[in-house]
Design an enzyme around this catalytic site. Structure first.
Site, PDB file in Angstrom:
ATOM      1  N   GLN A 112       0.826  -1.212   0.000  1.00 36.95           N
ATOM      2  CA  GLN A 112       0.000   0.000   0.000  1.00 36.95           C
ATOM      3  C   GLN A 112       0.863   1.266   0.000  1.00 36.95           C
ATOM      4  O   GLN A 112       0.486   2.279  -0.606  1.00 36.95           O
ATOM      5  CB  GLN A 112      -0.913  -0.021   1.232  1.00 36.95           C
ATOM      6  CG  GLN A 112      -2.119   0.885   1.132  1.00 36.95           C
ATOM      7  CD  GLN A 112      -3.268   0.254   0.360  1.00 36.95           C
ATOM      8  OE1 GLN A 112      -3.619  -0.890   0.584  1.00 36.95           O
ATOM      9  NE2 GLN A 112      -3.851   1.007  -0.548  1.00 36.95           N
ATOM     10  N   LYS A 115       1.910   1.817  -3.636  1.00 37.52           N
ATOM     11  CA  LYS A 115       0.705   2.054  -4.431  1.00 37.52           C
ATOM     12  C   LYS A 115       0.199   3.478  -4.191  1.00 37.52           C
ATOM     13  O   LYS A 115      -0.090   4.228  -5.126  1.00 37.52           O
ATOM     14  CB  LYS A 115      -0.369   1.039  -4.018  1.00 37.52           C
ATOM     15  CG  LYS A 115      -1.686   1.175  -4.759  1.00 37.52           C
ATOM     16  CD  LYS A 115      -2.830   0.420  -4.076  1.00 37.52           C
ATOM     17  CE  LYS A 115      -2.521  -1.039  -3.838  1.00 37.52           C
ATOM     18  NZ  LYS A 115      -3.722  -1.813  -3.445  1.00 37.52           N
ATOM     19  N   LYS A 127      -2.621  -0.915   6.638  1.00 40.97           N
ATOM     20  CA  LYS A 127      -3.635  -1.942   6.355  1.00 40.97           C
ATOM     21  C   LYS A 127      -4.079  -2.546   7.673  1.00 40.97           C
ATOM     22  O   LYS A 127      -3.335  -2.512   8.655  1.00 40.97           O
ATOM     23  CB  LYS A 127      -3.026  -3.046   5.482  1.00 40.97           C
ATOM     24  CG  LYS A 127      -4.045  -3.885   4.753  1.00 40.97           C
ATOM     25  CD  LYS A 127      -4.456  -3.206   3.461  1.00 40.97           C
ATOM     26  CE  LYS A 127      -5.517  -3.970   2.714  1.00 40.97           C
ATOM     27  NZ  LYS A 127      -5.691  -3.453   1.356  1.00 40.97           N
ATOM     28  N   GLY A 166     -12.359  -0.270   2.812  1.00 42.11           N
ATOM     29  CA  GLY A 166     -12.715  -1.666   2.605  1.00 42.11           C
ATOM     30  C   GLY A 166     -11.604  -2.476   1.962  1.00 42.11           C
ATOM     31  O   GLY A 166     -10.625  -1.941   1.445  1.00 42.11           O
ATOM     32  N   ASP A 167     -11.760  -3.773   2.012  1.00 44.60           N
ATOM     33  CA  ASP A 167     -10.935  -4.746   1.286  1.00 44.60           C
ATOM     34  C   ASP A 167     -11.767  -6.033   1.283  1.00 44.60           C
ATOM     35  O   ASP A 167     -13.000  -5.958   1.420  1.00 44.60           O
ATOM     36  CB  ASP A 167      -9.567  -4.940   1.982  1.00 44.60           C
ATOM     37  CG  ASP A 167      -8.554  -5.673   1.105  1.00 44.60           C
ATOM     38  OD1 ASP A 167      -7.954  -5.045   0.224  1.00 44.60           O
ATOM     39  OD2 ASP A 167      -8.370  -6.907   1.284  1.00 44.60           O
ATOM     40  N   THR A 210     -11.983   0.717  -8.164  1.00 43.05           N
ATOM     41  CA  THR A 210     -10.848  -0.199  -8.340  1.00 43.05           C
ATOM     42  C   THR A 210     -10.978  -0.933  -9.669  1.00 43.05           C
ATOM     43  O   THR A 210     -10.014  -1.033 -10.447  1.00 43.05           O
ATOM     44  CB  THR A 210     -10.762  -1.200  -7.172  1.00 43.05           C
ATOM     45  OG1 THR A 210     -10.853  -0.483  -5.941  1.00 43.05           O
ATOM     46  CG2 THR A 210      -9.454  -1.961  -7.215  1.00 43.05           C
ATOM     47  N   ASN A 241     -16.154  -6.953  -5.273  1.00 42.78           N
ATOM     48  CA  ASN A 241     -16.191  -5.555  -5.695  1.00 42.78           C
ATOM     49  C   ASN A 241     -15.286  -5.282  -6.905  1.00 42.78           C
ATOM     50  O   ASN A 241     -15.725  -4.670  -7.888  1.00 42.78           O
ATOM     51  CB  ASN A 241     -15.792  -4.658  -4.511  1.00 42.78           C
ATOM     52  CG  ASN A 241     -15.658  -3.215  -4.906  1.00 42.78           C
ATOM     53  OD1 ASN A 241     -14.559  -2.749  -5.175  1.00 42.78           O
ATOM     54  ND2 ASN A 241     -16.770  -2.502  -5.001  1.00 42.78           N
TER      55      ASN A 241
HETATM   56  P1  NDP Z   1     -14.598  -8.882  -2.040  1.00 42.31           P
HETATM   57  O1  NDP Z   1     -14.708  -9.385  -0.648  1.00 42.31           O
HETATM   58  O2  NDP Z   1     -15.636  -7.984  -2.583  1.00 42.31           O
HETATM   59  O3  NDP Z   1     -14.473 -10.111  -3.055  1.00 42.31           O
HETATM   60  C1  NDP Z   1     -13.447 -11.035  -2.931  1.00 42.31           C
HETATM   61  C2  NDP Z   1     -13.586 -12.069  -4.026  1.00 42.31           C
HETATM   62  O4  NDP Z   1     -12.418 -12.883  -4.063  1.00 42.31           O
HETATM   63  C3  NDP Z   1     -14.747 -13.021  -3.764  1.00 42.31           C
HETATM   64  O5  NDP Z   1     -15.258 -13.492  -4.993  1.00 42.31           O
HETATM   65  C4  NDP Z   1     -14.070 -14.144  -2.981  1.00 42.31           C
HETATM   66  O6  NDP Z   1     -14.744 -15.389  -3.038  1.00 42.31           O
HETATM   67  C5  NDP Z   1     -12.741 -14.232  -3.684  1.00 42.31           C
HETATM   68  N1  NDP Z   1     -11.737 -14.741  -2.735  1.00 42.31           N
HETATM   69  C6  NDP Z   1     -11.357 -14.185  -1.566  1.00 42.31           C
HETATM   70  N2  NDP Z   1     -10.456 -14.941  -0.931  1.00 42.31           N
HETATM   71  C7  NDP Z   1     -10.269 -15.998  -1.721  1.00 42.31           C
HETATM   72  C8  NDP Z   1      -9.431 -17.135  -1.618  1.00 42.31           C
HETATM   73  N3  NDP Z   1      -8.626 -17.336  -0.552  1.00 42.31           N
HETATM   74  N4  NDP Z   1      -9.471 -18.020  -2.645  1.00 42.31           N
HETATM   75  C9  NDP Z   1     -10.292 -17.825  -3.722  1.00 42.31           C
HETATM   76  N5  NDP Z   1     -11.101 -16.761  -3.871  1.00 42.31           N
HETATM   77  C10 NDP Z   1     -11.080 -15.877  -2.883  1.00 42.31           C
HETATM   78  O7  NDP Z   1     -13.152  -8.207  -2.120  1.00 42.31           O
HETATM   79  P2  NDP Z   1     -12.589  -7.174  -3.188  1.00 42.31           P
HETATM   80  O8  NDP Z   1     -13.171  -7.413  -4.527  1.00 42.31           O
HETATM   81  O9  NDP Z   1     -12.686  -5.831  -2.592  1.00 42.31           O
HETATM   82  O10 NDP Z   1     -11.039  -7.559  -3.183  1.00 42.31           O
HETATM   83  C11 NDP Z   1     -10.484  -8.491  -4.100  1.00 42.31           C
HETATM   84  C12 NDP Z   1      -8.986  -8.260  -4.198  1.00 42.31           C
HETATM   85  O11 NDP Z   1      -8.741  -6.925  -4.642  1.00 42.31           O
HETATM   86  C13 NDP Z   1      -8.208  -8.393  -2.884  1.00 42.31           C
HETATM   87  O12 NDP Z   1      -6.933  -8.913  -3.156  1.00 42.31           O
HETATM   88  C14 NDP Z   1      -8.082  -6.952  -2.406  1.00 42.31           C
HETATM   89  O13 NDP Z   1      -6.969  -6.795  -1.555  1.00 42.31           O
HETATM   90  C15 NDP Z   1      -7.872  -6.252  -3.735  1.00 42.31           C
HETATM   91  N6  NDP Z   1      -8.167  -4.822  -3.782  1.00 42.31           N
HETATM   92  C16 NDP Z   1      -9.371  -4.330  -3.377  1.00 42.31           C
HETATM   93  C17 NDP Z   1      -9.627  -2.986  -3.461  1.00 42.31           C
HETATM   94  C18 NDP Z   1     -10.945  -2.388  -3.100  1.00 42.31           C
HETATM   95  O14 NDP Z   1     -11.106  -1.171  -3.249  1.00 42.31           O
HETATM   96  N7  NDP Z   1     -11.922  -3.158  -2.646  1.00 42.31           N
HETATM   97  C19 NDP Z   1      -8.596  -2.043  -3.935  1.00 42.31           C
HETATM   98  C20 NDP Z   1      -7.397  -2.664  -4.413  1.00 42.31           C
HETATM   99  C21 NDP Z   1      -7.205  -4.009  -4.308  1.00 42.31           C
HETATM  100  P3  NDP Z   1     -15.559 -15.903  -1.738  1.00 42.31           P
HETATM  101  O15 NDP Z   1     -16.766 -15.031  -1.651  1.00 42.31           O
HETATM  102  O16 NDP Z   1     -15.863 -17.325  -2.044  1.00 42.31           O
HETATM  103  O17 NDP Z   1     -14.631 -15.755  -0.567  1.00 42.31           O
HETATM  104  O1  2IT Z   2      -5.811  -2.571  -1.489  1.00 41.06           O
HETATM  105  C1  2IT Z   2      -6.352  -1.442  -1.557  1.00 41.06           C
HETATM  106  O2  2IT Z   2      -5.813  -0.517  -2.178  1.00 41.06           O
HETATM  107  C2  2IT Z   2      -7.653  -1.237  -0.926  1.00 41.06           C
HETATM  108  N1  2IT Z   2      -8.195  -2.181  -0.358  1.00 41.06           N
HETATM  109  C3  2IT Z   2      -8.289   0.125  -0.929  1.00 41.06           C
HETATM  110  C4  2IT Z   2      -7.762   0.965   0.202  1.00 41.06           C
HETATM  111  C5  2IT Z   2      -8.434   2.299   0.399  1.00 41.06           C
HETATM  112  O3  2IT Z   2      -8.021   2.979   1.361  1.00 41.06           O
HETATM  113  O4  2IT Z   2      -9.337   2.685  -0.352  1.00 41.06           O
END
Ligand code: NDP
Ligand code: 2IT
Length: 446
Positions: A112, A115, A127, A166-167, A210, A241
């Site tokens: 982070q 980034k 984080k 969120g994450d 994102t 998301n």
């Molecule tokens: P969500 O909780 O909305 O969705 C996560 C997705 O990934 C779900 O479909 C979930 O499936 C799947 N998943 C999670 N863990 C696992 C695992 N161990 N094995 C297989 N599938 C898995 O999270 P986000 O979409 O927000 O985040 C997804 C990724 O993006 C993460 O790596 C996060 O750190 C990164 N990210 C998120 C940002 C944001 O703004 N939200 C910004 C930048 C990066 P299931 O429901 O079955 O667990």
């Molecule tokens: O991994 C990431 O960049 C996030 N989960 C978003 C962090 C944020 O502060 O919006």
């Protein structure tokens, strides 16, 4: 590339952080690409910037007790790692997933820092999260957990100190409960969390940011190959998301998303994924991706998520979790003619996978650049909160687009200036690092 400097920094990190493989992996990836920087700028070594940057400024671990719907007491562990504040208040998400431990939060916090630097907005890196599993919990259980979590976290954060978001496992519902508890405990209404609902200070386009940002970044990767999204077959892992809004933007640009997954398995729909159905299943019903095949008879569902990379595609976007795409999966993608891979998740590709993409001339967009649109838009939410104003969707989206273009340009320029032209992973590490290093140098040994 390795050198005595890189080896000694890594040896110290490994001995000081045993049993944290994800953190060590993230540090190794950055530090190895800094070798040409150290050679060009000897003051970096003299000021021990790298040695300082790998050590979090502060780490908070705490007990999170709460009572479930059966009246039983549950105990989870909470984390907030405040990694680096050279560029601004600590900023980064909260992850709720049973796999969460200190090493995972440290890897995410470390990523982070760089980034956030690439976004050029004034935010440091941090984080947090917990090993709480929101899956299968009632709204009331999630609320009680969030209230207990914030009852400790509130004393460590603040709009000018540390601003979580969120994450995985933390979306609008969780941010609402966390914000309500923060407001009650501090008797103040501030921009202390981002990803807030629109009715209480959230920003338009943060939900989409994102995924949209990932697609804006990937568009630049494609453009450099003389290509665009028109008619491209795209495979996206995850269905949360990031995955959903990446898919939405790709569809609007003429691409065809054919596969999505969750931790249970993956769906393939050769007609193109029906995103309205996915949103209903995932965002409204909090269901499983398997349910998609129920009312889409031409779509198939396969148990197990790893096989998704064998679905032939032009572009692959890993948007689920760390180390979900290994060397073997990368080789299959390459064999099937994939031309671009961009990381929506944090560190989804293993080092072997990254090596395979670079060696095979697949365009590769590293997470800390490609998925920076979410946190960049969080910074825009902080800005609107400070001004007590709200911009339109179009205004926020245009700023996001500009930030992603700028990140792409920084990565390319740094890759060229430091002897690895076109290697955006090296470029992102170097450009992000240089920005933090300059601020740390100016601020002295603190
Ligand atoms: P969500 O909780 O909305 O969705 C996560 C997705 O990934 C779900 O479909 C979930 O499936 C799947 N998943 C999670 N863990 C696992 C695992 N161990 N094995 C297989 N599938 C898995 O999270 P986000 O979409 O927000 O985040 C997804 C990724 O993006 C993460 O790596 C996060 O750190 C990164 N990210 C998120 C940002 C944001 O703004 N939200 C910004 C930048 C990066 P299931 O429901 O079955 O667990
Ligand atoms: O991994 C990431 O960049 C996030 N989960 C978003 C962090 C944020 O502060 O919006």
């Amino acid at each position: 590339m390795s050198s005595a400097f890189v080896d000694s920094v890594l040896a110290a990190v490994i001995s000081r952080n045993p049993a944290e493989p994800e953190f060590i992996q993230a540090v190794r990836e950055v530090v190895e690409s800094l070798d040409p920087v150290i050679r060009k700028k000897p003051e970096i070594a003299r000021l021990k910037i790298v040695e300082r940057i790998v050590e979090p400024e502060r780490q908070v671990l705490f007990r999170v007790p709460w009572v479930d719907d059966k009246g039983e007491i549950q105990i989870n562990r909470g984390f907030r790692v405040q990694f680096n504040s050279a560029l601004g208040p600590y900023k980064g998400g909260l992850r709720l997933h049973p796999s969460v431990n200190l090493g995972i939060i440290k890897f995410l916090g470390f990523e982070q820092v760089f980034k956030n630097a690439l976004t050029t907005t004034p935010i440091g890196g941090g984080k947090g999260g917990s090993d709480f599993d929101p899956k299968g919990k009632s709204d009331n259980e999630v609320m009680r957990f969030c209230q207990s979590f914030m009852s400790e976290l509130f004393r460590h954060i603040g709009p000018d100190t540390d601003v979580p978001a969120g994450d995985i496992g933390v979306g609008g519902r969780e941010i609402g409960y966390l914000y309500g508890q923060y407001k009650k405990l501090t008797n103040s209404f501030t921009g202390v969390l981002t990803g807030k609902g629109l009715s209480y200070g959230g920003s338009l386009a943060r939900t989409e940011a994102t995924g949209y940002g990932l697609v804006y970044f990937t568009s630049r990767m494609l453009r450099d190959r003389g290509a665009d999204w028109q008619g491209k077959r795209v495979v996206i892992s995850g269905s949360g998301n990031v995955a959903i809004y990446a898919a939405e933007k790709i569809q609007s640009l003429g691409g065809k998303v054919v596969a999505l997954s969750d931790s249970g398995g993956y769906i393939v729909d050769e007609e193109g994924i029906d995103l309205a159905a996915v949103k209903r299943i995932k965002e409204v019903e909090r269901g499983r991706i398997k349910e998609y095949s129920g009312d889409h008879p031409k779509a198939s569902y396969t148990e197990g998520c790893a096989g998704i990379w064998a679905v032939p595609c032009d572009v692959a976007l890993p948007c689920a979790t760390q180390n979900e795409l290994d060397g073997k999966a990368a080789a299959i993608l390459v064999k099937n003619g994939c031309i671009a891979v961009a990381e929506g998740a944090n560190m989804p590709s293993t080092p072997e996978a990254v090596e395979c993409f670079l060696a095979s001339k697949v365009s590769f967009g590293p997470a800390k650049a490609a998925n920076a649109g979410g946190v960049a838009t969080s910074a825009l939410e902080m800005c609107q909160n400070s001004m007590r104003l709200a911009w339109t969707f179009e205004e926020v989206d245009a700023r996001l687009h500009g930030i992603m273009d700028n990140i792409y340009d920084q990565c390319r320029a740094a890759s060229e200036a430091y002897g690895a032209p076109g290697n955006l992973a090296a470029g992102a590490n170097i450009a992000g690092f240089l920005r933090v290093a300059e601020a740390m140098t100016a601020q002295g040994v603190v």
